[in-house]
Design an enzyme around this catalytic site. Structure first.
Site, short mmCIF file in Angstrom:
data_model
loop_
_atom_site.label_atom_id
_atom_site.label_comp_id
_atom_site.label_asym_id
_atom_site.label_seq_id
_atom_site.Cartn_x
_atom_site.Cartn_y
_atom_site.Cartn_z
CB CYS A 5 -0.82 -0.07 1.29
SG CYS A 5 -2.20 1.00 1.26
CD GLU A 39 -1.34 -6.58 -1.67
OE1 GLU A 39 -0.33 -6.56 -0.93
OE2 GLU A 39 -2.50 -6.62 -1.23
N1 ACO Z 1 -3.66 12.94 -11.78
C1 ACO Z 1 -2.94 12.68 -12.89
N2 ACO Z 1 -1.68 12.13 -12.84
C2 ACO Z 1 -1.19 11.84 -11.62
C3 ACO Z 1 -1.90 12.10 -10.43
C4 ACO Z 1 -3.20 12.69 -10.54
N3 ACO Z 1 -3.93 13.00 -9.46
N4 ACO Z 1 -1.15 11.72 -9.38
C5 ACO Z 1 -0.01 11.23 -9.89
N5 ACO Z 1 -0.01 11.29 -11.25
C6 ACO Z 1 1.06 10.87 -12.17
C7 ACO Z 1 1.55 12.09 -12.92
O1 ACO Z 1 2.17 11.65 -14.10
C8 ACO Z 1 2.59 12.63 -11.94
O2 ACO Z 1 3.54 13.45 -12.55
P1 ACO Z 1 3.22 15.03 -12.74
O3 ACO Z 1 2.84 15.58 -11.41
O4 ACO Z 1 4.51 15.56 -13.21
O5 ACO Z 1 2.12 15.10 -13.73
C9 ACO Z 1 3.26 11.35 -11.50
O6 ACO Z 1 2.19 10.39 -11.42
C10 ACO Z 1 4.01 11.43 -10.19
O7 ACO Z 1 3.18 11.94 -9.21
P2 ACO Z 1 3.71 12.17 -7.72
O8 ACO Z 1 3.61 13.62 -7.39
O9 ACO Z 1 5.04 11.53 -7.57
O10 ACO Z 1 2.63 11.31 -6.92
P3 ACO Z 1 1.96 11.66 -5.51
O11 ACO Z 1 2.99 12.06 -4.51
O12 ACO Z 1 0.83 12.57 -5.72
O13 ACO Z 1 1.47 10.21 -5.05
C11 ACO Z 1 -0.11 8.46 -4.92
C12 ACO Z 1 0.79 9.30 -5.85
C13 ACO Z 1 0.74 7.83 -3.82
C14 ACO Z 1 -0.77 7.34 -5.73
C15 ACO Z 1 -1.17 9.42 -4.32
O14 ACO Z 1 -2.01 9.87 -5.35
C16 ACO Z 1 -2.02 8.83 -3.22
O15 ACO Z 1 -1.59 8.73 -2.09
N6 ACO Z 1 -3.28 8.45 -3.55
C17 ACO Z 1 -4.20 7.93 -2.57
C18 ACO Z 1 -3.83 6.53 -2.16
C19 ACO Z 1 -3.68 5.60 -3.35
O16 ACO Z 1 -4.52 5.55 -4.23
N7 ACO Z 1 -2.57 4.83 -3.35
C20 ACO Z 1 -2.27 3.84 -4.37
C21 ACO Z 1 -3.07 2.61 -4.13
S1 ACO Z 1 -2.49 1.19 -5.04
C22 ACO Z 1 -1.27 0.54 -4.05
O17 ACO Z 1 -1.15 0.96 -2.93
C23 ACO Z 1 -0.36 -0.54 -4.51
#
Ligand code: ACO
Ligand code: ZN
Length: 287
Positions: free
Chosen positions: A152, A186
């Site tokens: 996660c 996962e």
């Molecule tokens: N919309 C579009 N593209 C996105 C988004 C978004 N909301 N978030 C990330 N991306 C893509 C983009 O390409 C982004 O690059 P950019 O900002 O230059 O466009 C790239 O991913 C990298 O983004 P980060 O800033 O590194 O990602 P962030 O720190 O926002 O974290 C995460 C991503 C962890 C998935 C976050 O959105 C989150 O915590 N979400 C809620 C929990 C979740 O869904 N976790 C994943 C579940 S699946 C698993 O755990 C295995």
């Protein structure tokens, strides 16, 4: 629109307050009933304990103060550190962490059965308060019978879209490479998980295609160098428009699309996000 957020009734938990931030929650989490029926839940950043009264939390925080999360600092570069926490040794912290994470995750995740997991917490140092502030984390199974290298992953919403998710993902693959393995997150991935991973796979393959000798490029070799599974390498290659598939034989051919990978790398570098420095890892695999 990414991440369809659930509409909640008025008497249910809507915000968490952590440090000086009030953060809107996205989904429900199985906090005990009395904590779930209050609009704002106050979290102690140090132990992630949840309290439904601001003043009680303030008193708690006076006694409960540390400059960083529990566990061992296994990475430090500039302002960022990563702390390794054993779910068995820090049961309460990890349970509280999973309960908080569920507020931003749609799918079912673990909350109480945290002992079989390690948790990796990313922090950002604040020179003014001298504290390592919580940014995000990922969890990982200690004993792994599958290829999963992340169970996660979460970036706190106030830190999202700054490249920290990418840093955490990169770090998870760094651990996998240190174990001489290949891994994948996962499943199922959330929508945000999927876009973040696809972006990571694309970037990683773009950097590798740029750096490795073209005579040694194969899916196998890319998997070995990246710690990614073959399937994820294929996704990365497709996103770099560098994979041709012969539909009659089912065979793949890698044709490096230099303008495309140059564009991908330039666009990413222009954001100026922090980068992982693999040389700063202070960690050896358990076995
Ligand atoms: N919309 C579009 N593209 C996105 C988004 C978004 N909301 N978030 C990330 N991306 C893509 C983009 O390409 C982004 O690059 P950019 O900002 O230059 O466009 C790239 O991913 C990298 O983004 P980060 O800033 O590194 O990602 P962030 O720190 O926002 O974290 C995460 C991503 C962890 C998935 C976050 O959105 C989150 O915590 N979400 C809620 C929990 C979740 O869904 N976790 C994943 C579940 S699946 C698993 O755990 C295995
Ligand atoms: Zn506390």
């Amino acid at each position: 629109k990414l991440a369809t957020k659930i509409q909640k009734s008025n008497d249910s938990l809507k915000y968490i307050q952590i440090r000086n931030f009030k953060i809107r929650t996205w989904y429900t989490s199985p906090y005990p009933e009395e904590y779930n029926s209050t609009p704002t839940l106050y979290l102690c950043e140090n132990c992630l304990k949840y309290i439904n009264d601001k003043y009680i939390l303030e008193r708690h925080e006076q006694k409960c103060f540390e400059y960083h999360p529990p566990g061992r600092q296994i990475y430090q570069n500039g302002l960022n550190s990563i702390w390794e926490i054993d779910g068995y040794k820090n049961l309460n912290y990890c349970q509280n962490l999973c309960l908080m994470a569920k507020l931003f995750l749609n799918s079912k995740t673990l909350y109480y059965d945290v002992e079989p997991f390690m948790f990796y917490i990313l922090t950002e140092y604040d020179p003014e308060t001298q504290k390592h502030n919580f940014v995000g984390y990922f969890s990982k199974e200690k004993v792994n019978t599958t290829h999963y290298n992340v169970s996660c992953i979460l970036t706190l919403p106030i830190y999202q879209r700054k490249g920290y998710g990418n840093l955490l993902i990169d770090f998870s693959y760094l651990l996998t490479k240190a174990e001489f393995k290949c891994g994948t997150p996962e499943k199922p991935l959330s929508e945000l998980g999927l876009v973040s991973y696809r972006n990571y796979w694309k970037l990683t393959i773009a950097y590798l295609l740029k750096s490795i000798d073209s005579s040694s490029i194969s899916i196998r070799e890319l998997a070995k160098q990246s710690g990614m599974l073959d399937n994820d390498v294929i996704v990365g290659l497709e996103l770099c428009q560098s994979l041709l598939r012969n539909y009659s034989t089912g065979e793949y051919m890698i044709i490096v699309n230099i303008p495309k990978i140059t564009e991908i790398i330039q666009r990413w570098e222009s954001k100026g996000y922090v980068k992982l420095d693999a040389r700063k890892l202070l960690w050896k695999p358990l076995i």
